[in-house]
Design an enzyme around this catalytic site. Structure first.
Site, PDB file in Angstrom:
ATOM      1  N   ASP A   1       0.699  -1.104   0.164  1.00  0.00           N
ATOM      2  CA  ASP A   1      -0.047  -0.108  -0.057  1.00  0.00           C
ATOM      3  C   ASP A   1       0.800   1.079  -0.136  1.00  0.00           C
ATOM      4  O   ASP A   1       1.859   1.476   0.547  1.00  0.00           O
ATOM      5  CB  ASP A   1      -0.981   0.059   1.157  1.00  0.00           C
ATOM      6  CG  ASP A   1      -1.810  -1.129   1.315  1.00  0.00           C
ATOM      7  OD1 ASP A   1      -1.417  -2.135   0.795  1.00  0.00           O
ATOM      8  OD2 ASP A   1      -2.974  -1.013   1.841  1.00  0.00           O
TER       9      ASP A   1
ATOM     10  N   HIS B   1      -1.337   4.399  -0.441  1.00  0.00           N
ATOM     11  CA  HIS B   1      -2.094   5.423   0.208  1.00  0.00           C
ATOM     12  C   HIS B   1      -1.575   6.905  -0.085  1.00  0.00           C
ATOM     13  O   HIS B   1      -1.867   7.722   0.788  1.00  0.00           O
ATOM     14  CB  HIS B   1      -2.539   5.053   1.548  1.00  0.00           C
ATOM     15  CG  HIS B   1      -3.391   3.979   1.689  1.00  0.00           C
ATOM     16  ND1 HIS B   1      -4.578   3.940   1.355  1.00  0.00           N
ATOM     17  CD2 HIS B   1      -3.050   2.829   2.453  1.00  0.00           C
ATOM     18  CE1 HIS B   1      -5.189   2.772   1.542  1.00  0.00           C
ATOM     19  NE2 HIS B   1      -4.396   1.972   2.257  1.00  0.00           N
TER      20      HIS B   1
ATOM     21  N   ASP C   1      -4.156  -0.643  -3.565  1.00  0.00           N
ATOM     22  CA  ASP C   1      -4.244   0.802  -2.610  1.00  0.00           C
ATOM     23  C   ASP C   1      -3.251   1.781  -2.917  1.00  0.00           C
ATOM     24  O   ASP C   1      -2.485   2.215  -2.024  1.00  0.00           O
ATOM     25  CB  ASP C   1      -3.929   0.260  -1.104  1.00  0.00           C
ATOM     26  CG  ASP C   1      -5.331  -0.252  -0.207  1.00  0.00           C
ATOM     27  OD1 ASP C   1      -6.178  -0.390  -1.472  1.00  0.00           O
ATOM     28  OD2 ASP C   1      -5.537  -0.728   0.398  1.00  0.00           O
TER      29      ASP C   1
ATOM     30  N   ASN D   1      -8.703  -2.843  -2.520  1.00  0.00           N
ATOM     31  CA  ASN D   1      -9.877  -2.572  -2.028  1.00  0.00           C
ATOM     32  C   ASN D   1     -10.301  -0.885  -2.110  1.00  0.00           C
ATOM     33  O   ASN D   1     -11.265  -0.344  -2.228  1.00  0.00           O
ATOM     34  CB  ASN D   1     -10.242  -2.818  -0.637  1.00  0.00           C
ATOM     35  CG  ASN D   1      -9.304  -2.418   0.508  1.00  0.00           C
ATOM     36  OD1 ASN D   1      -8.263  -2.181   0.628  1.00  0.00           O
ATOM     37  ND2 ASN D   1     -10.039  -1.751   1.572  1.00  0.00           N
ATOM     38  N   HIS D   2      -8.969   0.063  -2.242  1.00  0.00           N
ATOM     39  CA  HIS D   2      -9.496   1.468  -2.246  1.00  0.00           C
ATOM     40  C   HIS D   2      -9.429   2.030  -3.708  1.00  0.00           C
ATOM     41  O   HIS D   2      -9.689   2.957  -3.934  1.00  0.00           O
ATOM     42  CB  HIS D   2      -8.450   2.072  -1.367  1.00  0.00           C
ATOM     43  CG  HIS D   2      -8.556   2.328  -0.161  1.00  0.00           C
ATOM     44  ND1 HIS D   2      -9.013   3.227   0.566  1.00  0.00           N
ATOM     45  CD2 HIS D   2      -8.392   1.337   0.955  1.00  0.00           C
ATOM     46  CE1 HIS D   2      -9.261   2.919   1.842  1.00  0.00           C
ATOM     47  NE2 HIS D   2      -8.806   2.050   2.189  1.00  0.00           N
TER      48      HIS D   2
ATOM     49  N   HIS E   1      -4.010  -8.311  -3.073  1.00  0.00           N
ATOM     50  CA  HIS E   1      -3.944  -7.310  -2.220  1.00  0.00           C
ATOM     51  C   HIS E   1      -4.274  -7.361  -0.821  1.00  0.00           C
ATOM     52  O   HIS E   1      -3.838  -7.455   0.184  1.00  0.00           O
ATOM     53  CB  HIS E   1      -4.945  -6.127  -2.847  1.00  0.00           C
ATOM     54  CG  HIS E   1      -5.015  -4.836  -1.749  1.00  0.00           C
ATOM     55  ND1 HIS E   1      -4.064  -3.812  -1.640  1.00  0.00           N
ATOM     56  CD2 HIS E   1      -5.973  -4.519  -0.894  1.00  0.00           C
ATOM     57  CE1 HIS E   1      -4.361  -3.309  -0.735  1.00  0.00           C
ATOM     58  NE2 HIS E   1      -5.535  -3.527  -0.209  1.00  0.00           N
TER      59      HIS E   1
ATOM     60  N   HIS F   1      -2.828  -4.561   2.458  1.00  0.00           N
ATOM     61  CA  HIS F   1      -3.905  -4.478   3.037  1.00  0.00           C
ATOM     62  C   HIS F   1      -3.870  -3.971   4.421  1.00  0.00           C
ATOM     63  O   HIS F   1      -4.694  -3.580   5.057  1.00  0.00           O
ATOM     64  CB  HIS F   1      -4.802  -5.627   2.854  1.00  0.00           C
ATOM     65  CG  HIS F   1      -6.260  -5.432   3.016  1.00  0.00           C
ATOM     66  ND1 HIS F   1      -6.816  -4.400   2.567  1.00  0.00           N
ATOM     67  CD2 HIS F   1      -7.380  -6.117   3.621  1.00  0.00           C
ATOM     68  CE1 HIS F   1      -8.206  -4.357   2.970  1.00  0.00           C
ATOM     69  NE2 HIS F   1      -8.460  -5.541   3.627  1.00  0.00           N
TER      70      HIS F   1
END
Length: 620
Positions: free
Chosen positions: A177, A179, A206, A238-239, A290, A469
């Site tokens: 990730d 982010h 992500d 998932n993002h 992920h 994740h």
């Protein structure tokens, strides 16, 4: 000789005292480090509990609006508003998409001082783009749309599962990730080198949300993808979901940076996210996804899924039935993509798991085990009215559908199975116990145990699972007998000093080598005690904000233990009630000294405590 022995006795005493002092210092230091570690873990639990509760709230909110969409009348203005925000993946002809996202009419003015892109993209061009982002320059909207359009065309040619071969001169780099933490991506490139045909990368989802530079990360990764489509691999997280982006900042970021063309950019990104591959396999031995797996994960099914149908993985699609499609406003049709062939409706899905009975008593619900409305004891009218009351909506506004043109349609088993495969891959987390149960903490996916890992790896002739994740304090973590690795590449995720980032280098021997880093120079200058204190204060502030948000529910719950309305309750009742309302799974009695200023004889003034929370929130 006797004299020599006499002289050595004082020396022995001095050595003995020195050793005793060293042991005392060592014991004190170990206790000091142990206390710091306990504080750090408690801080970590606060951050993680708040994060997962937020994800669950997002899923509940989306399910609620989805319920309203399914049951409001077609002519309702509220339905149009909700449909505009939460609309499903739309099926349009490629030529219509091309016309809608056409960049040629957007002029690059002479006052623009940012980078200029030429297509096809080259290594030199994307390197200049990285340098521009490093100096906080913004790419022109024309180039953004052009780059995203080229990315969309390329991604549509990719399979659901990418296959990579690791060879000796070019080890593969695997990142978790990011982010929106551009500084972490730039640090990875500095330490490891830019992506190229000799330096392949796998980025495990992500890329967006939470951080301030999500769009810059996407444009950088897409640029390298266009130059090296066989050496840069992007998995969906998932993002990478337009519904999740509404809550966690990416939507706001794009609209803030591109006020005129932001909506088009977001719509194109929604399509791109749905076309991102779901997994990567290295040498047919290492699976990279992920979130994770479940006891029903089937790589053959995942390879066959029509992934672009699931623009949002939060709800499954429904089959189209006669008379069940909504008509878009003509202006919205022109704005979106012209004549829309159809729109998929969605429903909730029951998660069939082997969870023990006591797990069903937990108040948190998983996305996968939300009951289907037809199985509820309440009627649809009663259910909607109940949800309206809980949400503070006017009862008169909650008008149920009456038109036959909105007949409830049934989801096929294939659709539900495909959707579940995707949700499990994007949302699941490992657990130390055997079995597979709904992930009631996040609200989506499942928790799977070591036995599930062994079975899925054995069935597919794999030896290792790499996933992301979850934020880890050291940037990575082994579990399930070292058959599962969690890799997380966004350092300082919760707060400066909260965690390291890491990435993996993997050669043909498929042995993972971890490289850790901390992007913030401020954190590197702090001592361990200062770093723990910094993150602890931030976590407690975040917790106070959660308490402030739930103050009305807390007061009502406290009053159950205060029948005489004196404003006093026991510390024990305060701790149990606070956990019952917030449901964060935190040690409230341990946290009480940091959250409650004063107590007398095991009692506390909860009314004064709520006032103190309000004052603190106002000051911030």
């Amino acid at each position: 000789m006797g004299c020599g022995l006499g002289k050595s006795e004082p020396l022995l005493k001095i050595c003995h005292k020195a050793i005793s002092a060293a042991l005392l210092i060592q014991r004190w230091y170990r206790q000091h480090v142990a206390r710091l570690e306990m504080r750090r873990r408690c801080t970590w639990n606060i951050f993680q509990s708040i994060e997962y509760a937020g994800e669950q709230d997002q899923i509940k909110l989306y399910n609620y609006f989805g319920f309203l969409m399914d049951h409001f009348t077609p002519a309702s203005s509220e339905r149009n508003l909700i449909s505009h925000i939460f609309r499903k993946n739309e099926i349009c002809l490629d030529t219509e998409w091309e016309r809608y996202f056409c960049y040629k009419s957007i002029e690059v003015t002479k006052s623009y001082t940012g980078p200029h892109l030429t297509f096809p993209m080259t290594f030199c061009g994307v390197s200049k783009l990285v340098e521009a982002f490093k100096h906080k320059e913004q790419l022109h909207a024309r180039y953004v749309l052009q780059l995203l359009g080229e990315t969309w065309r390329l991604l549509r040619t990719f399979p659901n599962i990418s296959h990579v071969i690791a060879c000796h001169p070019k080890p593969i780099t695997i990142c978790g990730d990011l982010h929106g933490h551009l500084e972490d991506l730039l640090l990875i490139f500095y330490k490891n080198g830019l992506p190229s045909s000799d330096k392949p990368y796998v980025f495990n989802g992500d890329f967006v949300d939470r951080g301030k530079n999500s769009l810059e990360i996407l444009l950088t990764l897409f640029g390298f993808l266009l130059v090296y489509p066989n050496d840069v691999h992007l998995n969906r997280g998932n993002h990478e979901d337009h519904i999740v982006n509404l809550r966690y900042g990416f939507t706001k970021e794009v609209l803030g940076k591109y006020r005129v063309h932001g909506k088009k950019i977001l719509k194109l990104l929604q399509m791109i996210f749905s076309w991102l591959p779901l997994a990567t396999v290295i040498d047919n031995k290492v699976l990279i996804v992920h979130g994770g797996i479940s006891d029903t994960t089937d790589l053959d099914k995942i390879a066959r899924v029509d992934r672009q149908k699931y623009a949002s993985a939060l709800r499954p699609p429904k089959m189209k039935v006669h008379g069940c499609m909504t008509k878009m406003n003509e202006n919205r049709e022109r704005e979106a993509c012209g004549q829309v062939e159809g729109r998929r409706r969605v429903c909730s899905l029951t998660y069939h798991s082997s969870a023990p009975d006591h797990r069903h008593d937990l108040p948190r619900r998983s996305l996968n085990n939300t009951p289907v409305c037809s199985k509820l004891d309440l009627s649809v009218d009663e259910k909607l009215n109940s949800r309206c009351r809980l949400s503070g909506f006017d009862q008169a506004r909650c008008e149920l559908k009456k038109s036959d043109s909105y007949l409830e349609s049934k989801t096929t088993e294939t659709d539900l199975d495909e959707w579940k495969q995707i949700v499990d891959v994007l949302w699941s987390d490992p657990m130390p116990q055997n079995g597979c149960i709904p992930n009631e903490v996040r609200g989506g996916g499942c928790y799977w145990g070591p036995d599930v890992t062994e079975e899925v790896l054995r069935r597919n002739n794999l030896q290792l699972l790499i996933r992301s994740h979850e934020c880890k304090q050291d940037g990575y973590e082994f579990c399930h007998n070292r058959r599962v690795i969690t890799i997380f590449s966004a350092s300082n995720y919760y707060e400066v000093g909260s965690n390291r980032g890491a990435f993996i280098r993997m050669g043909p021997d498929l042995v993972p080598h971890f490289i850790q880093y901390q992007a913030s120079t401020t954190c590197r200058e702090l001592t361990l005690r200062q770093s723990v204190g910094w993150t602890e204060r931030s976590a407690l502030q975040a917790l106070r904000e959660q308490l402030f948000v739930h103050r009305s529910d807390l007061i009502s719950a406290f009053q159950e233990f205060d029948p005489s309305n004196k404003g006093m309750i026991s510390v024990t009742h305060w701790a149990s009630t606070t956990e019952r309302v917030l449901n964060l799974g935190l040690p409230w009695r341990v946290l009480r000294p940091q959250l409650v200023s004063s107590t007398q004889h095991g009692m506390m003034d909860y009314q004064q405590w709520i006032k103190e929370l309000s004052i603190t929130e106002t000051q911030n």
